[in-house]
Structure formats: structure tokens, C-alpha cells
Design an enzyme around this catalytic site. Structure first.
Site, PDB file in Angstrom:
ATOM      1  N   ALA A   4      -0.095 -20.636  46.873  1.00 28.87           N
ATOM      2  CA  ALA A   4       1.015 -20.445  45.929  1.00 28.87           C
ATOM      3  C   ALA A   4       1.707 -19.133  46.270  1.00 28.87           C
ATOM      4  CB  ALA A   4       0.489 -20.384  44.497  1.00 28.87           C
TER       5      ALA A   4
ATOM      6  N   ALA B  29       1.284 -14.079  49.407  1.00 30.81           N
ATOM      7  CA  ALA B  29       0.636 -15.105  48.587  1.00 30.81           C
ATOM      8  C   ALA B  29       0.327 -14.538  47.213  1.00 30.81           C
ATOM      9  CB  ALA B  29      -0.653 -15.567  49.240  1.00 30.81           C
ATOM     10  N   ASP B  30       0.385 -15.408  46.240  1.00 26.98           N
ATOM     11  CA  ASP B  30      -0.082 -15.051  44.897  1.00 26.98           C
ATOM     12  C   ASP B  30      -1.470 -15.596  44.639  1.00 26.98           C
ATOM     13  OD1 ASP B  30       3.019 -14.841  44.682  1.00 26.98           O
ATOM     14  OD2 ASP B  30       2.145 -13.710  43.005  1.00 26.98           O
ATOM     15  N   ARG B  31      -1.750 -16.777  45.177  1.00 28.22           N
ATOM     16  CA  ARG B  31      -3.101 -17.341  45.059  1.00 28.22           C
ATOM     17  C   ARG B  31      -3.312 -18.322  46.206  1.00 28.22           C
ATOM     18  NH1 ARG B  31      -6.695 -17.882  40.275  1.00 28.22           N
ATOM     19  NH2 ARG B  31      -5.009 -16.887  39.091  1.00 28.22           N
TER      20      ARG B  31
ATOM     21  N   ALA C 231      -3.684 -14.253  41.671  1.00 31.19           N
ATOM     22  CA  ALA C 231      -5.145 -14.238  41.533  1.00 31.19           C
ATOM     23  C   ALA C 231      -5.718 -12.831  41.386  1.00 31.19           C
ATOM     24  CB  ALA C 231      -5.772 -14.892  42.763  1.00 31.19           C
TER      25      ALA C 231
END
Ligand code: MRU
Length: 363
Positions: A258, A248-250, A96
Site C-alpha cells: 500500500a 510504502a505505507d504498509r 504500519a
């Protein structure tokens, strides 16, 4: 040599080529957006915050070099910056942070364009300065994430005792401007003298745990044990793991997260053994517009990254492969909390925290 993922001074952006680690430490120049896009897609630089930083700084490089629209049109400058950032975000769609930064920059440019007397040159300079400031901002946020996470985790333990943590992928200096997110929590515990040990998973298929996390923690003298991904549940059960902490990525508004493929199965194992499971991420990794994790676009990587290891084929050459780079951990498995630069939130508290403090860049 210090391990830094990004080296920047005005007019010069270099990245540590992470594809070559741990065998070689090689910094490579990134003169502009096209090269940054390639470096992000090919995972020479990776990790959600580092991707956003390299993306933004590559745009800054182009602006410093006089790229973009000439003349006094703020709207044209805004459109140029936006187009470059959208292109960069297309290299790896799940994280994100770059998208959130593009939103903030849109706001800065719109406000600047509305301010009487602001010239296009001043606007260009303010965009460059903002992008340059992101490195220090990221390091400062990671320190806060580390402090909040360590404090929260230690509160669950008997006074004075040390923590054993399990982590996944690489969320450290190599994935950020420095210190790290989940590894920031590990570093903070270590600095407090309260880290017994961190188990890091190898993180197949790209081996960020074995190649990167093991390298940077060993480099910094943090007690670390590398395990195969398939040893994680056994380590949680048999090696006294007090908490699992991942990045976390998003993160969706309801807390669904995610992160690197394999995170979900760690959360399931942690839940089974009643071990708290934490996600550590800056607010810039949170996407308040996304109601739940089902809406997160999951990147799929080339089959070759699974079938080959450093050029050696480990599977039948024409085998069908499914190689998602990330999975989504449902919020109900995030039992420890979501650690941000603002503090630690239960997944159910995140939506309100984001609404109150702004989705990115708050204090
Ligand atoms: O595919 P990668 O190496 O970019 O994946 C990295 C992760 O999943 C990290 O956990 C995440 O980006 C957070 S890094 C601070």
C-alpha cells in the site's frame, strides 16, 4: 534554512507544518498526544515514518512532563503508552510504522517489568530514551536503504552510466527523520554522481510531489523535473526512465504494497515498458501478520481535498467523490524489488527475511 520535518530535544517537539509548504516554512510546537493526533490527521506531518516518529515523540513529551500513571506500576505505564499509541494510529490507519513501534514498545515494557529491581521511573526513562533514539535510527536506516537501492539499480545499467528515476508522492526528508526512503535511493545515486535526473509526479490530490518533493530536491541541488500524474506513462516511455522507485505505507508478507494513490498505475505502466519497479521502505513498514494486500485498510480522505485547491473550488460543490489516500500494488508488479535497510528482496523473499531478521528494528 535546513528542511527538517521534525525538531526535537527533550521537552520540546516541533514539526514543520507541511500544509503551508512551499509558501511558508513554519515550525509549530506539539506539546502532547492530542495535538500530534490532529497534526497527523490534518497532514501537517505525513509520510509513514514521520507519522510514527511524531506519534512516539509526543508520547515521550507527555512522559517527560510527568504524564501517565504515577507510582510504581509497570503494567499501568505499559497500558498508558499502548493506549496513547493506539489513539495516534487511529488518525491515519494505513501506515504500519506506528503500529509496529507500539508492538516493540510493548515488548520493552514487558521485559522491563519482568526484570527484578527495575523501578517504574527507570522503565519510564527507558521508554523515553527508546523513543528519542528513533530519530537517529530512522536516518541510519534510510542511508542503508539508499545505498542498497542505488547499488541494485546501477547493477542493471551499463557500467558508469547514469540513472533516470521516476518517483511518486514524497518519501524524503519531509516524510522521515532525514534523507528519505525512495528519495534516499535518489539521493544516494546523486551522491555517487550517477543520477541523471529524477521525475517527480505532482501527486494529486494533495500534491506531495509538487509541494514537497520538488521543494526538497531543488533545495538540495538534485536534478528534478516535476510532471503531472497523467504524464507518468509518457515520461516512462519517452524520457528514458530506467526505474520507478516509490515508498510504502504498509507492505504485506507477500510483498503487496500500500502506498500513495497512483502508485498502482505507475507499476502497471512500468511493467508495460519493462522498467523495473522498486518499493523502498524500512522493515518497520512491513506487516508480517498480513498475508496479502487485500487485508490492508485504505484510508479515505475528505472530498474537499479533491474538489478544492487552496480554498478554490475546482468541481461542482455537491459532486460525489471517491478519494482514497492509498492503493495496493500487487507483488507481481514489484519487478525491481523491495529495498529495505537489510538489502533488496524479491517480494517472494520478504516473508522469510522478516521472519529471520525481525519485523522491525533489526540491524
Ligand atoms: O498521505 P501521505 O503523504 O502520508 O502518503 C505518503 C506516502 O504514501 C509515502 O510514499 C509513504 O508514507 C512512505 S514515506 C517514506
Amino acid at each position: 534554512m535546513a528542511l527538517e520535518s521534525i525538531r526535537y530535544e527533550r521537552g520540546s517537539l516541533c514539526i514543520l507544518n507541511q500544509r503551508l509548504l512551499p509558501q511558508q516554512l513554519r515550525y509549530e510546537p506539539v506539546p502532547g498526544v492530542q495535538r500530534a493526533w490532529e497534526a497527523i490527521r490534518d497532514m501537517e506531518v505525513r509520510g509513514a515514518p514521520a507519522i510514527a516518529l511524531v506519534g512516539c515523540l509526543s508520547v515521550a513529551q507527555e512522559l517527560v512532563a510527568g504524564g501517565g500513571p504515577a507510582g510504581a506500576d509497570a503494567a499501568a505505564l505499559a497500558a498508558f503508552v499502548d493506549e496513547r499509541l493506539r489513539f495516534l494510529a487511529s488518525a491515519r490507519p494505513t501506515a504500519a510504522n506506528l503500529e509496529r513501534e507500539a508492538q516493540r514498545l510493548r515488548g520493552i515494557l514487558e521485559r522491563g517489568a519482568r526484570t527484578p529491581g527495575v523501578t517504574a521511573q527507570q522503565l519510564r526513562e527507558s521508554v523515553i530514551e527508546h523513543m528519542e533514539g528513533l530519530l537517529e535510527q530512522d536516518r541510519a536506516q534510510n542511508r542503508r536503504i539508499g545505498a542498497h537501492g542505488a547499488q541494485h539499480l546501477l547493477q542493471q545499467l551499463p557500467p558508469g552510466s547514469g540513472a533516470t528515476v521516476l518517483t511518486h508522492c514524497n518519501t524524503g526528508t519531509l516524510a522521515t527523520a532525514g534523507y528519505g526512503t525512495a528519495l534516499g535511493v535518489v539521493r544516494a545515486l546523486h551522491e555517487l554522481g550517477r543520477l541523471q535526473r529524477v521525475f517527480c509526479t505532482e501527486t494529486r490530490p494533495y500534491n506531495q510531489g509538487g509541494r514537497l518533493t520538488a521543494l526538497e530536491l531543488q533545495h538540495d541541488g538534485v536534478p528534478v523535473t516535476l510532471i503531472a500524474d497523467s504524464a507518468a506513462a509518457a515520461a516512462i516511455r519517452d524520457r528514458g526512465v530506467h526505474a520507478v522507485v516509490v515508498g510504502a505505507d504498509r507492505v504485506a508478507a507477500n510483498g503487496d504494497t500500500a502506498n500513495k494513490i497512483g502508485t498502482y498505475q505507475l507499476a502497471v505502466a512500468a511493467r508495460h515498458h519493462r522498467v523495473p519497479f522498486y518499493v523502498a521502505a524500512p522493515s518497520a513498514s512491513c506487516d508480517p501478520a498480513l498475508p496479502h494486500g487485500g487485508a490492508i485498510a485504505i484510508e479515505e480522505r475528505p472530498a474537499r481535498e479533491l474538489t478544492h485547491l487552496q480554498g478554490l473550488c475546482l468541481a461542482p460543490p455537491d459532486i460525489e467523490v471517491w478519494n482514497p489516500a492509498f492503493d495496493v500494488t500487487p507483488h507481481e508488479l514489484i519487478t525491481g524489488g523491495i529495498i529495505t535497510e537489510w538489502g533488496v528482496f524479491a517480494p517472494g523473499e520478504l516473508r522469510q527475511a522478516l521472519a529471520e531478521r525481525g519485523a522491525a528494528g533489526g540491524p
